[in-house]
Design a protein around this motif. Structure first.
Motif, short mmCIF file in Angstrom:
data_model
loop_
_atom_site.label_atom_id
_atom_site.label_comp_id
_atom_site.label_asym_id
_atom_site.label_seq_id
_atom_site.Cartn_x
_atom_site.Cartn_y
_atom_site.Cartn_z
N TYR A 166 45.02 2.72 41.18
CA TYR A 166 44.32 3.44 42.00
C TYR A 166 43.00 3.28 40.95
O TYR A 166 41.87 3.17 41.56
N HIS A 168 40.27 0.92 42.07
CA HIS A 168 39.28 1.52 43.17
C HIS A 168 37.99 1.85 42.41
O HIS A 168 36.75 1.89 42.52
N HIS A 220 34.40 9.17 40.08
CA HIS A 220 34.32 9.83 41.26
C HIS A 220 35.39 10.55 41.98
O HIS A 220 35.24 11.38 42.77
N ASP A 221 36.58 10.29 41.56
CA ASP A 221 37.70 10.49 42.12
C ASP A 221 38.65 11.32 41.28
O ASP A 221 39.71 11.97 41.55
N ASP A 276 31.55 4.08 46.80
CA ASP A 276 32.74 4.42 46.94
C ASP A 276 33.22 3.85 48.35
O ASP A 276 34.27 3.50 48.73
N ASN A 312 36.09 1.25 49.67
CA ASN A 312 37.18 1.81 50.42
C ASN A 312 37.32 0.93 52.08
O ASN A 312 38.34 0.79 52.19
MN MN Z 1 36.94 6.94 46.03
#
Ligand code: MN
Length: 571
Positions: A46, A49, A73-74, A139, A143
């Motif tokens: 992850y 990303h 950010h996540d 982001d 995505n």
């Molecule tokens: Mn994200």
């Protein structure tokens, strides 16, 4: 995915001090560790990303806090780390940005077109700082580029949200390049058949137009050199598929009718050169009447500047030319992000000193652009709404548990929210959770809060609510309900406050409020003590001693209740 890639990108536009270098390294490791257990659907870690998101932000030449916010950010949403951890390790500014992005991520668009404008404004309002929106756009861009790494059932929703919300939002911010890219990425997911048709029908057209423009390019170059007009470069730009599709809908799907399928773009050093080039082009080929557009003298509402002209070119083919300076070009591609990149110098130094530089200054250009956006609405029905939703001053935007956006006046409470959902929800609300935490019904809501309302069948609206609610809608509905109950809204009954100590268990609140409701007593407020998690305060509209004592016995019967005390006649 090595930190050196990120550093290399940043170094293309600014130097990193030794401290910044260490800070970035730390942020990289922090994020990598936090996301280490997570994998994307594609099997990729992850972390790739969040790393790519940060890299996109660096490519937009934004400042270091924004790049670091990209790495995180996540993190709050998806890992064990909290916003407090980030604050402690990386300071207020980064934490503020991350918190904003996390809040925006709670908004979900599910195809209700009435919500489109509200959502766009909400994203800006919650963002508060335009850099939050940049992180969200980066982001989203990543995505979309890796949409197959997202579960299939989510793909269409994300593509639709991108098409309806994020691409237009990027366009509003003048980031036409990003906007176009987002649309192109969403297009095949939303219109698979149209996408295939278009691919088959325009491929050849693109190729032949491209060859045609190469011939024109050499003629134009010669002419510019002959007249000693300097130019930075001449390039061609194929119209993006998604935007071509939208245009074709207006042209009966006739590709021949589209003059800017491939346009020629001339980049020159100064604005004066732009007009000189326009003159040369018109000397070479006659312009199509009505197609000369001077967006330099009169920029588009989103800030777009350029000279456009369509001329009858070689073989009499209508051909579009766009003329602009390098600076204008970068702004046209990256809009506010470019503007930010030019003007960010000071902020970075302040950041080193540990000061915060939240970009809230009202004088920033993007604010002016947003004002234009509002001005534009003046021509449509939306005008009234947009005047009402003054998204920087007196409105807040909150979110339902399913991700729906609700706009409320500043100072609104859970009761206002409940009435905004439905008058039944309002009439029967007994409690509220904000961001997962139980709050009092007069709690002040903030933009970005996720709100859940607890209702009780026998609950009635309380006259005391009139003292704290803000929205006229709630006021009106409460008055109607009170009238139905034979109560006047200026009649404020005496209250009793109960302090209940209890052993926590699932459903205890429900059992207590049900016991109260069975006695036909109205609950005004439920609150949990912030200091003692086994203590709750319930205020009821009950005054008579006898009735109160009877109620106390009922509450004592509820499993888990340890002790109860009360103060009669509280007002
Ligand atoms: Mn994200």
């Amino acid at each position: 995915m090595d930190v050196s890639i990120l550093i290399k990108e940043i170094k293309t536009y600014r130097e990193l001090s030794a401290e910044e270098y260490v800070l970035l390294q730390r942020a990289y490791s922090f994020s990598k560790d936090a996301h280490s257990a997570q994998k994307r659907k594609s099997g990729e870690p992850y972390f790739s990303h969040v790393f790519q998101t940060a890299l996109i932000i660096a490519k937009w030449r934004l400042d270091l806090p924004t790049i670091i916010a990209g790495l995180f950010h996540d993190t709050v949403e998806d890992t064990e780390k909290t916003i407090t951890d980030i604050k402690k390790e990386f300071g207020d500014e980064v934490a503020f940005l991350v918190d904003g992005v996390t809040k925006i991520s709670h908004i979900k668009y599910r195809g209700n077109t009435d919500q489109v404008e509200t959502l766009k404004k909400m994203i800006l309002a919650i963002g508060e700082d335009i850099r939050v929106v940049f992180v969200k756009l980066a982001d989203r861009l990543h995505n979309m580029k890796t949409l197959s790494a997202i579960p299939v059932q989510k793909q269409r929703r994300i593509a639709l949200e991108t098409w309806e919300i994020y691409a237009p939002l990027a366009m509003r911010l003048g980031m036409s390049n990003i906007s176009g890219e987002l649309e192109d990425l969403a297009f095949p997911f939303l219109y698979p058949d149209e996408y295939v048709w278009l691919k088959n029908h325009v491929q050849e057209q693109y190729a032949s137009r491209q060859a045609y423009l190469t011939r024109i390019e050499s003629i134009l170059k010669q002419e510019l050199e002959k007249n000693t007009i300097p130019f930075v470069r001449i390039d061609t730009r194929a119209k993006r598929l998604a935007s071509l599709y939208k245009k074709l809908l207006r042209y009966d799907m006739n590709v021949e009718g589209i003059h800017d399928l491939v346009a020629m773009r001339i980049i020159v050093p100064t604005v004066a050169d732009c007009y000189a080039v326009l003159g040369i082009i018109h000397q070479l080929w006659p312009p199509l009447p009505g197609r000369i557009k001077d967006y330099i003298a009169l920029p588009k509402p989103n800030g777009y500047k350029s000279l456009h002209t369509t001329v009858f070119c070689l073989e009499n083919k209508p051909t579009e030319f766009q003329i602009r300076t390098q600076e204008i070009h970068e702004e046209a591609e990256n809009g506010i992000a470019a503007y930010w990149a030019y003007h960010q110098g000071k902020g970075t130094k302040q950041y080193q000193k540990g000061q915060t530089i939240f970009a809230k200054q009202r004088d920033m250009e993007w604010i002016a652009q947003l004002k234009n956006w509002q001005k534009e609405c003046a021509n449509s029905e939306e005008f009234v709404n947009s005047m009402r939703i003054d998204f920087f001053k007196d409105r807040i935007f909150v979110i339902t548990p399913t991700g729906e956006a609700i706009d409320l006046p500043l100072g609104a409470t859970p009761v206002d929210f409940a009435y905004a959902i439905h008058s039944d929800v309002g009439d029967h609300c007994v409690g509220a959770r904000v961001n997962g935490r139980m709050v009092a019904l007069d709690h002040l809501l903030q933009s970005g809060d996720v709100i859940e309302i607890t209702t009780q069948k026998n609950k009635k609206p309380s006259t005391s609510w009139m003292e704290f609610i803000k929205s006229s809608k709630a006021k009106k509905k409460i008055k109607v309900a009170l009238k139905r109950l034979g109560l006047r809204d200026d009649h404020i009954p005496k209250m009793t406050e109960f302090k209940i100590t209890y052993h926590d268990r699932v459903g205890i609140l429900n059992d207590i409020t049900a016991a109260i409701a069975r006695m036909k007593i109205n609950i005004v407020n439920v609150q949990f003590s912030p200091k003692n998690k086994n203590l709750m305060l319930i205020v009821c509209e009950v005054n008579e001693k006898e009735k109160t004592e009877k109620l106390v016995l009922k509450i004592k019967d509820v499993k888990g209740v340890k002790d109860i005390s009360w103060t009669l006649g509280k007002n």
